[in-house]
Design an enzyme around this catalytic site. Structure first.
Site, mmCIF file in Angstrom:
data_model
loop_
_atom_site.group_PDB
_atom_site.id
_atom_site.type_symbol
_atom_site.label_atom_id
_atom_site.label_comp_id
_atom_site.label_asym_id
_atom_site.label_seq_id
_atom_site.Cartn_x
_atom_site.Cartn_y
_atom_site.Cartn_z
ATOM 1 C CG ASP A 9 41.858 45.215 62.141
ATOM 2 O OD1 ASP A 9 40.772 45.478 61.572
ATOM 3 O OD2 ASP A 9 42.956 45.471 61.634
ATOM 4 C CG HIS A 10 41.623 49.201 64.691
ATOM 5 N ND1 HIS A 10 42.679 48.331 64.921
ATOM 6 C CD2 HIS A 10 42.070 50.117 63.815
ATOM 7 C CE1 HIS A 10 43.722 48.720 64.210
ATOM 8 N NE2 HIS A 10 43.381 49.798 63.521
ATOM 9 C CB CYS A 65 42.206 43.462 58.959
ATOM 10 S SG CYS A 65 43.168 42.953 57.527
ATOM 11 N N GLY A 66 41.546 45.953 57.612
ATOM 12 C CA GLY A 66 41.460 47.039 56.639
ATOM 13 C C GLY A 66 41.519 46.565 55.197
ATOM 14 C CB THR A 67 44.125 45.378 53.046
ATOM 15 O OG1 THR A 67 44.977 44.600 53.907
ATOM 16 C CG2 THR A 67 44.558 46.831 53.022
ATOM 17 C CB ILE A 69 46.710 41.822 53.041
ATOM 18 C CG1 ILE A 69 46.136 42.184 51.674
ATOM 19 C CG2 ILE A 69 48.085 41.166 52.889
ATOM 20 C CD1 ILE A 69 46.857 43.327 50.971
ATOM 21 C CG HIS A 98 38.497 25.144 42.401
ATOM 22 N ND1 HIS A 98 39.059 25.772 41.311
ATOM 23 C CD2 HIS A 98 37.262 24.748 41.984
ATOM 24 C CE1 HIS A 98 38.212 25.760 40.292
ATOM 25 N NE2 HIS A 98 37.119 25.136 40.681
ATOM 26 N NE ARG A 133 40.430 20.115 38.661
ATOM 27 C CZ ARG A 133 39.177 20.068 38.228
ATOM 28 N NH1 ARG A 133 38.629 18.906 37.919
ATOM 29 N NH2 ARG A 133 38.465 21.172 38.096
ATOM 30 C CG HIS A 134 39.541 20.758 43.273
ATOM 31 N ND1 HIS A 134 40.414 21.643 42.677
ATOM 32 C CD2 HIS A 134 38.450 20.735 42.481
ATOM 33 C CE1 HIS A 134 39.876 22.135 41.581
ATOM 34 N NE2 HIS A 134 38.670 21.583 41.434
#
Length: 143
Positions: A9-10, A65-67, A69, A98, A133-134
């Site tokens: 994003d910006h 993006c900024g974070t 998240i 993993h 397992r993964h």
């Protein structure tokens, strides 16, 4: 030449440009899926565009993006995508080994360019372990 998709994003625009230049210098074919300016925009639009390309072309992607998240949450809504938000090298290696993550998310406001380059390097150079397992756990996520 390995292809890689980048989108932001910006808030992630400058870090995306830094990563694109670096990856091009390493011989990657970098595809810029936007944003194409620092004008305010909505990260889900660019996350979905990149995710569709990664899924279709079976290549890695990086979202910023900024974070990191919001854009990682948007990416993980797309079937077949395993996007990991990483702020350190260990996590970038672990998510490839993993989780067989196919997209890396970064936060431009929380991760500087030097560290971001190290994280990207670890993400791109670390193979999936193929441990049973993964594989089993990834199948559970997909189901």
């Amino acid at each position: 030449m390995q292809r890689i998709h980048l989108a932001s994003d910006h808030a992630g625009f400058d870090l995306k440009a830094t990563l694109a230049q670096h990856l091009t210098g390493l011989g990657y074919e970098v595809i810029d899926d936007g944003a194409y300016s620092k004008d305010s925009c909505d990260y889900p639009v660019f996350a979905h565009k990149l995710c569709e390309a990664v899924e279709r072309e079976n290549c890695p992607g990086i979202l910023i993006c900024g974070t990191g998240i919001g854009i990682s949450i948007a990416a993980n809504k797309v079937k077949g995508i395993r996007c990991a938000l990483c702020g350190d090298v260990f996590s970038a290696k672990a998510t490839r080994e993993h989780n067989d993550a196919n997209i890396l998310a970064l936060g431009a406001r929380v991760t500087g360019p030097g560290l971001a380059l190290e994280i990207v390097k670890a993400f791109l150079e670390t193979p999936f372990s193929n441990d049973e397992r993964h594989i089993r756990r990834i199948k559970q996520i997909e189901d």
